[in-house]
Design an enzyme around this catalytic site. Sequence first.
Site, PDB file in Angstrom:
ATOM      1  CD  GLU A 109      -8.175  72.782   1.305  1.00  0.00           C
ATOM      2  OE1 GLU A 109      -8.702  72.109   0.389  1.00  0.00           O
ATOM      3  OE2 GLU A 109      -7.788  73.939   1.149  1.00  0.00           O
ATOM      4  CB  CYS A 122     -11.487  63.745  -0.862  1.00  0.00           C
ATOM      5  SG  CYS A 122     -10.054  64.287  -1.818  1.00  0.00           S
ATOM      6  CB  CYS A 129       1.179  69.220  -3.877  1.00  0.00           C
ATOM      7  SG  CYS A 129       1.560  67.905  -5.067  1.00  0.00           S
ATOM      8  CB  CYS A 133      -0.026  70.104 -11.613  1.00  0.00           C
ATOM      9  SG  CYS A 133       0.697  68.435 -11.568  1.00  0.00           S
ATOM     10  CB  CYS A 136      -3.134  71.596  -9.029  1.00  0.00           C
ATOM     11  SG  CYS A 136      -3.379  70.961  -7.362  1.00  0.00           S
ATOM     12  CB  CYS A 366      -7.446  69.674  -3.471  1.00  0.00           C
ATOM     13  SG  CYS A 366      -6.616  69.198  -1.996  1.00  0.00           S
TER      14      CYS A 366
END
Length: 374
Positions: A109, A122, A129, A133, A136, A366
Site C-alpha cells: 500500500e 507514505c 512486516c 508489533c 499493527c 497501514c
Amino acid sequence: MPKPGELTFVAPRGAKKPPRHLADLSPAERKEAVAAIGEKPFRAKQLSQHYFARYAHDPAQWTDIPAAAREKLAGELLPELMSVVRHISCDDDTTRKTLWRLHDGKLVESVLMRYPDRVTMCISSQAGCGMNCPFCATGQAGLDRNLSTAEIVHQIVDGMRALRDGEVPGGTPSGGGPARLSNIVFMGMGEPLANYKRVVGAIRRLTDPEPDGLGLSQRGITVSTVGLVPAMHRFADEGFKCRLAVSLHAPDDELRDTLVPVNTRWKVREVLDAAWEYAEKSGRRISIEYALIRDINDQAWRGDLLGRLLKGKRVHVNLIPLNPTPGSKWTASRPEDERAFVAAIAAHGVPVTVRDTRGQEIDGACGQLAATER
C-alpha cells in the site's frame, strides 16, 4: 553481507525475484545494461529522462528513440513492476490510498495526502512486516518479502504522475490542479532498515538530480524504524540529511518488550543513543513516533518518563491516535488521557504534537486494505 547484529530476511525457496528495472541501477549501471543489449549507452539517459522526469512509461511516448529499439529497452529496463488493484479516497479526495499487486501477487500500500501547504506520500518498503508489533495490522500479517529499490521508487513516481495529471484534488482554496510532492515518509508497510540496501538505493534514486533520479530533497524524506540499532548506526554514516523517525511507543523496557518485540534485543536507551548519533551527524531533529493506545501506554506517568528521557535533545514527539484495526482489542486513547499525556511531555520543554488522523474511513492504518484483499 549483512553487518554484525543486523536483522536479515531470507526469501522463501523458489521465490521469484522482481524483474530488473532502471530504478534499481545507478546511472553508470544503466549505461552498461543498455550496451549489453546492443544499444548505444546514451539511450540510458533518454530512458531515465522518460521515467524520472516525464513519468512516461508507455514506449509509444518515447519519440526520441527509434521504434525498433523501444520494446527491447522497455522489456529489459522498464518492465511492469506492479499494478493498481484499486484506489480509495477520502477527505474530499485529498487523501488517496492505493493497493498495489506486485509481480508475484504480493500486496503493498501507499498513501498520497494533499494538504494546503504540502503534499506527503507514505510508502511501503516491504510486503508485510516481520517486527510483529501486536497493535499493527501489517505486523499481524507477517513478512512476505523485501521490496526491490525499483518497487519502492515506483510508488513515488506514480504519485508524482498523479499529482501532475490532477488526479488528487485540493491543496489550494480553489481546489485541484497540479502539485509537487514535498514530503516522503517511509512509514508504510515494513521496517525500512530491515531492507537496508534497497531503501538506501531508493533514497539515492529519489534525490539524484533529474534525469538520473527524481531530484527531490533529502530534507523532505523521513525514514522510520522501530529501533534496529546496528542499522541506525550505519544509516548515520551515509551522510544523508533525511529525518529519522523512531517508533518508540513506550518509554520503559517492560512495556516496550511487549509492544515492540525487537526491544528484547535493543533496549530503549540503546535505541535513543543511536538516534542521538544520527541527529549529531545529520544535523536533523529526531522524530519520536508514539501511538497512543487506551489504557496500555497512555498513562501520564509514562508521558513524564518520556519527557525525562528526551529533555534537552534535538527531538520532536509525534503522538499518533491509534487507528484501530477490525476486531482488535487495541484502540485510541480517551481525549482526557491524551491531553494529560501531552501535558506531561511538554512540562519538560519537549516539543510535542498530536498527528492529524487522516484516512480512517478508508482503512487508513497501514496493512488494513491489503488484509481485506487477502
